[in-house]
Motif scaffolding. Sequence first.
Motif, short mmCIF file in Angstrom:
data_model
loop_
_atom_site.label_atom_id
_atom_site.label_comp_id
_atom_site.label_asym_id
_atom_site.label_seq_id
_atom_site.Cartn_x
_atom_site.Cartn_y
_atom_site.Cartn_z
N ILE A 62 -1.77 -3.23 8.92
CA ILE A 62 -1.74 -4.08 7.90
C ILE A 62 -0.84 -5.26 8.34
N TYR A 63 0.10 -5.28 9.11
CA TYR A 63 0.71 -6.68 9.51
C TYR A 63 -0.42 -7.45 10.35
N ARG A 64 -1.18 -6.99 11.40
CA ARG A 64 -1.87 -7.71 12.14
C ARG A 64 -3.29 -8.14 11.31
N ILE A 65 -3.56 -7.40 10.37
CA ILE A 65 -4.59 -7.89 9.44
C ILE A 65 -4.08 -9.23 8.59
N SER A 66 -2.96 -8.98 7.99
CA SER A 66 -2.40 -10.08 7.27
C SER A 66 -2.06 -11.38 8.14
N SER A 67 -1.70 -10.84 9.28
CA SER A 67 -1.51 -12.17 10.22
C SER A 67 -2.63 -13.07 10.57
N LEU A 68 -3.81 -12.56 10.41
CA LEU A 68 -4.97 -13.28 10.70
C LEU A 68 -4.92 -14.40 9.76
N PHE A 69 -4.49 -14.21 8.50
CA PHE A 69 -4.71 -15.34 7.34
C PHE A 69 -3.33 -16.00 7.28
N ASN A 70 -2.34 -15.68 8.47
CA ASN A 70 -1.01 -16.17 8.31
C ASN A 70 -0.29 -16.51 7.08
N ASP A 71 -0.44 -15.48 6.32
CA ASP A 71 0.61 -15.70 4.95
C ASP A 71 0.84 -14.37 4.80
N PHE A 72 2.17 -14.35 4.33
CA PHE A 72 3.02 -12.96 4.29
C PHE A 72 2.56 -12.61 2.72
N ARG A 73 1.95 -13.19 1.94
CA ARG A 73 1.40 -12.70 0.66
C ARG A 73 0.16 -11.94 0.72
N VAL A 74 -0.49 -12.16 1.78
CA VAL A 74 -1.68 -11.07 2.36
C VAL A 74 -1.40 -9.75 2.37
N LEU A 75 -0.03 -9.76 3.28
CA LEU A 75 0.36 -8.56 3.41
C LEU A 75 0.88 -7.63 2.12
N LEU A 76 1.55 -8.61 1.27
CA LEU A 76 1.79 -7.91 -0.09
C LEU A 76 0.64 -7.55 -0.71
N PHE A 77 -0.43 -8.17 -0.65
CA PHE A 77 -1.59 -8.04 -1.79
C PHE A 77 -2.04 -6.72 -1.08
N ILE A 78 -2.25 -6.71 0.23
CA ILE A 78 -2.95 -5.48 1.05
C ILE A 78 -2.17 -4.14 0.55
N VAL A 79 -0.69 -4.24 0.72
CA VAL A 79 0.13 -3.02 0.47
C VAL A 79 0.06 -2.71 -1.01
N SER A 80 0.06 -3.64 -1.88
CA SER A 80 0.01 -3.50 -3.42
C SER A 80 -1.31 -3.03 -3.75
N SER A 81 -2.41 -3.41 -3.30
CA SER A 81 -3.90 -3.00 -3.61
C SER A 81 -4.15 -1.39 -3.15
N MET A 82 -3.41 -1.25 -1.75
CA MET A 82 -3.52 0.12 -1.43
C MET A 82 -2.82 1.23 -2.31
N THR A 83 -1.52 0.82 -2.61
CA THR A 83 -0.68 1.67 -3.22
C THR A 83 -1.33 1.95 -4.76
N MET A 84 -1.68 0.81 -5.53
CA MET A 84 -2.51 0.91 -6.76
C MET A 84 -3.68 1.60 -6.79
N PHE A 85 -4.58 1.61 -5.75
CA PHE A 85 -5.69 2.22 -5.39
C PHE A 85 -5.45 3.72 -5.58
N PHE A 86 -4.47 4.21 -4.79
CA PHE A 86 -4.15 5.67 -4.73
C PHE A 86 -3.56 6.07 -6.14
N VAL A 87 -2.78 5.45 -6.48
CA VAL A 87 -2.20 5.83 -7.98
C VAL A 87 -3.23 5.80 -8.73
N SER A 88 -3.99 4.66 -9.33
CA SER A 88 -4.95 4.56 -10.33
C SER A 88 -5.99 5.62 -9.85
N LYS A 89 -6.65 5.87 -8.60
CA LYS A 89 -7.62 7.06 -8.39
C LYS A 89 -6.83 8.39 -9.16
#
Length: 162
Positions: A62-89
Amino acid sequence: FSFLSRGVNFRNIIFYFNIIVLILISTFRAASVGTDTVVYQDMFASLDEGNVRGNEYGWFLIYRISSLFNDFRVLLFIVSSMTMFFVSKTILDLSKNIHLSLLLFVLFYFYFASFNISRQILAVSICLFSVKYILTNDWKHVQIPPIYCWIYSLQKVVFSLL
C-alpha cells in the motif's frame, strides 16, 4: 424519475453515500489526528530513502502504490477504502438493519479507532468479513480472510488460530 421504475433501493444509496462520507473524512484528516498516523507518515516519507521496516508486506505494498502518487493522502484513502469495503460488505451480508449497524460502527468508536491504528483495524475488518463463512459453516473459506490479513498486521495470527 425513470430510476424509480428500475427498482433502485434508496436504503442502499444512502448507505453507500454514508460510506463515501466516512472514507473522505478519514482521508482528509490532519496527520496529527490519530496517534499512529504521524508514524505512518514518517514511514511514507522514508520510502524515498529506501527504508522499509517490518515484515507486513501488504502494508508496504500500500505504501508503494501510494508513493506512485507522491501523496500521503492516497495512502489514507486506500487504507480507509479497504477498511470500509470489508466493513460495509459484512454489514450488507449479515445485518437486517444496515443503517443501524453502520451507526453502531461509528458510535462504538471502531471508525475513530481506525484513525489511530489503521493497520490493525484493516486487519480486524478483514477478519470480520470471515464471520459470514463461520455462520454458514463454510469452513474451507473461513481461513482465507485471516490469512490475507496477516500481510497487513501480524497481530491477527491469534484470530486465525481460533
